[in-house]
Design an enzyme around this catalytic site. Structure first.
Site, PDB file in Angstrom:
ATOM      1  N   SER A 230     -63.707  66.131 -34.976  1.00 30.37           N
ATOM      2  CA  SER A 230     -64.291  65.386 -36.091  1.00 30.37           C
ATOM      3  C   SER A 230     -65.779  65.184 -35.869  1.00 30.37           C
ATOM      4  O   SER A 230     -66.308  65.452 -34.781  1.00 30.37           O
ATOM      5  CB  SER A 230     -63.607  64.022 -36.255  1.00 30.37           C
ATOM      6  OG  SER A 230     -63.833  63.211 -35.115  1.00 30.37           O
TER       7      SER A 230
ATOM      8  N   LEU B  88     -69.653  65.060 -35.369  1.00 28.05           N
ATOM      9  CA  LEU B  88     -70.646  66.017 -34.871  1.00 28.05           C
ATOM     10  C   LEU B  88     -69.979  67.211 -34.197  1.00 28.05           C
ATOM     11  O   LEU B  88     -70.438  68.342 -34.329  1.00 28.05           O
ATOM     12  CB  LEU B  88     -71.589  65.330 -33.884  1.00 28.05           C
ATOM     13  CG  LEU B  88     -72.344  64.095 -34.382  1.00 28.05           C
ATOM     14  CD1 LEU B  88     -73.265  63.565 -33.297  1.00 28.05           C
ATOM     15  CD2 LEU B  88     -73.124  64.406 -35.650  1.00 28.05           C
TER      16      LEU B  88
ATOM     17  N   VAL C 141     -61.680  63.106 -21.595  1.00 22.83           N
ATOM     18  CA  VAL C 141     -62.841  63.598 -20.847  1.00 22.83           C
ATOM     19  C   VAL C 141     -63.030  62.884 -19.518  1.00 22.83           C
ATOM     20  O   VAL C 141     -63.762  63.369 -18.643  1.00 22.83           O
ATOM     21  CB  VAL C 141     -64.134  63.511 -21.690  1.00 22.83           C
ATOM     22  CG1 VAL C 141     -64.046  64.421 -22.899  1.00 22.83           C
ATOM     23  CG2 VAL C 141     -64.440  62.072 -22.092  1.00 22.83           C
TER      24      VAL C 141
ATOM     25  N   TYR D 233     -73.018  50.488 -25.283  1.00 22.37           N
ATOM     26  CA  TYR D 233     -73.347  51.787 -25.869  1.00 22.37           C
ATOM     27  C   TYR D 233     -74.752  52.235 -25.439  1.00 22.37           C
ATOM     28  O   TYR D 233     -74.949  53.381 -25.038  1.00 22.37           O
ATOM     29  CB  TYR D 233     -73.253  51.699 -27.390  1.00 22.37           C
ATOM     30  CG  TYR D 233     -73.446  53.013 -28.101  1.00 22.37           C
ATOM     31  CD1 TYR D 233     -72.489  54.014 -28.017  1.00 22.37           C
ATOM     32  CD2 TYR D 233     -74.581  53.247 -28.874  1.00 22.37           C
ATOM     33  CE1 TYR D 233     -72.653  55.220 -28.677  1.00 22.37           C
ATOM     34  CE2 TYR D 233     -74.751  54.448 -29.542  1.00 22.37           C
ATOM     35  CZ  TYR D 233     -73.784  55.438 -29.432  1.00 22.37           C
ATOM     36  OH  TYR D 233     -73.953  56.624 -30.084  1.00 22.37           O
TER      37      TYR D 233
ATOM     38  N   LYS E 195     -75.644  55.582 -23.250  1.00 30.10           N
ATOM     39  CA  LYS E 195     -76.489  56.645 -23.784  1.00 30.10           C
ATOM     40  C   LYS E 195     -77.821  56.732 -23.038  1.00 30.10           C
ATOM     41  O   LYS E 195     -78.404  57.818 -22.920  1.00 30.10           O
ATOM     42  CB  LYS E 195     -76.710  56.431 -25.282  1.00 30.10           C
ATOM     43  CG  LYS E 195     -75.439  56.574 -26.113  1.00 30.10           C
ATOM     44  CD  LYS E 195     -74.787  57.945 -25.917  1.00 30.10           C
ATOM     45  CE  LYS E 195     -73.598  58.151 -26.843  1.00 30.10           C
ATOM     46  NZ  LYS E 195     -72.996  59.497 -26.683  1.00 30.10           N
TER      47      LYS E 195
ATOM     48  N   THR F 127     -71.230  60.113 -40.127  1.00 29.20           N
ATOM     49  CA  THR F 127     -69.966  60.571 -39.577  1.00 29.20           C
ATOM     50  C   THR F 127     -68.853  59.744 -40.224  1.00 29.20           C
ATOM     51  O   THR F 127     -69.136  58.790 -40.956  1.00 29.20           O
ATOM     52  CB  THR F 127     -69.946  60.394 -38.050  1.00 29.20           C
ATOM     53  OG1 THR F 127     -70.130  59.001 -37.738  1.00 29.20           O
ATOM     54  CG2 THR F 127     -71.052  61.212 -37.388  1.00 29.20           C
TER      55      THR F 127
END
Length: 256
Positions: free
Chosen positions: A15, A17, A60, A162, A166, A197
């Protein structure tokens, strides 16, 4: 490195990107392997793409699961050439919550998926890429692309976890590129701004409209396909290495 005839692993590929990048790369002649936890969506997308696409249910952060899936991709498609790391989450984590200190467990979960997960996939894929025969006179063997965010630089209220995750991805990019230079593997990152998105579809209209007015120019949300086109350019531009590219229409995020 050309996208055509390459093999690309795309995390979060079912889904957003990841899906946009998978569609673009596949349309340009690449073999694409989608790593995602959403089996229903992943298998549906592979069914739509058809030949030269595969789905792998992968967490992941799970070293064994990633290693197994990478082996499956190599067995089916051969050498790996590209890895795009899009998998991530973005829950709100404040330093002080309504009832006390911020949620350290949720903070750790965000770091584990967004940052450690990116390293985990990249290191396993890079080990496989390092075994490739050089593809050109420069000795190129592969390209790894991370997803950072403008929140790495201008995190808003509630984005402590977040932004930290990042920021780590952004900081890791050059160091990883230096680590892998001797192996002929380039490493870059994209730092998107406000990209439309599926997450945005759940926002009230007034929130959506407010966010859409924030970019400098063009005054709209970015499209996942625009990020995918930048991903393709980075892969195919052999002189791009060790850099984080902002893609944000000039936005500088405000505190809230």
């Amino acid at each position: 490195m050309k996208i055509e005839n390459s093999t690309a692993i795309i995390t979060g590929g079912a889904s957003g990107l990841g899906e946009a990048t998978a569609r673009l790369f596949h349309g340009a002649g690449a073999r694409v392997a989608l790593f995602d936890l959403n089996r229903e969506r992943g298998e549906a997308l592979v069914g739509e793409l058809g030949e030269n696409a595969s789905y792998h249910e992968v967490d992941v952060t799970d070293h064994a699961a990633v290693t197994r899936a990478v082996g499956e991709v190599r067995e089916r498609f051969g050498d790996l050439h590209v890895c795009c790391n899009y998998a991530g989450i973005a829950p709100a984590v404040k330093t002080i919550g309504r009832d006390g200190p911020g949620d350290a467990a949720l903070f750790a979960k965000v770091i584990n998926i967004n940052l450690i997960g990116t390293f985990n996939v990249s290191s396993i894929v890079a080990y496989a890429m390092a075994q490739n025969q050089p593809l050109d006179r420069d000795g190129s063997r592969g390209v790894i692309l991370h997803t950072a965010s403008v929140a790495a630089y201008e995190g808003q209220i509630g984005q402590a976890a977040y932004s930290a995750s990042k920021g780590g991805v952004a900081s890791m990019t050059l160091t990883m590129a230096r680590d892998l230079a001797r192996n002929g593997i380039r490493v870059n990152a994209i730092a998107p701004g406000l990209i439309h998105t599926p997450m945005f579809d759940a926002f009230p209209q007034e929130v959506y409209d407010s966010l859409s007015r924030q970019p400098l120019f063009p005054v709209r949300l970015g499209q996942a396909e625009e990020v995918a086109r930048l991903a393709r350019h980075i892969v195919e531009n052999d002189y791009m290495n060790g850099t984080v590219v902002r893609m944000d229409a000039g936005i500088r995020m405000q505190p809230r």
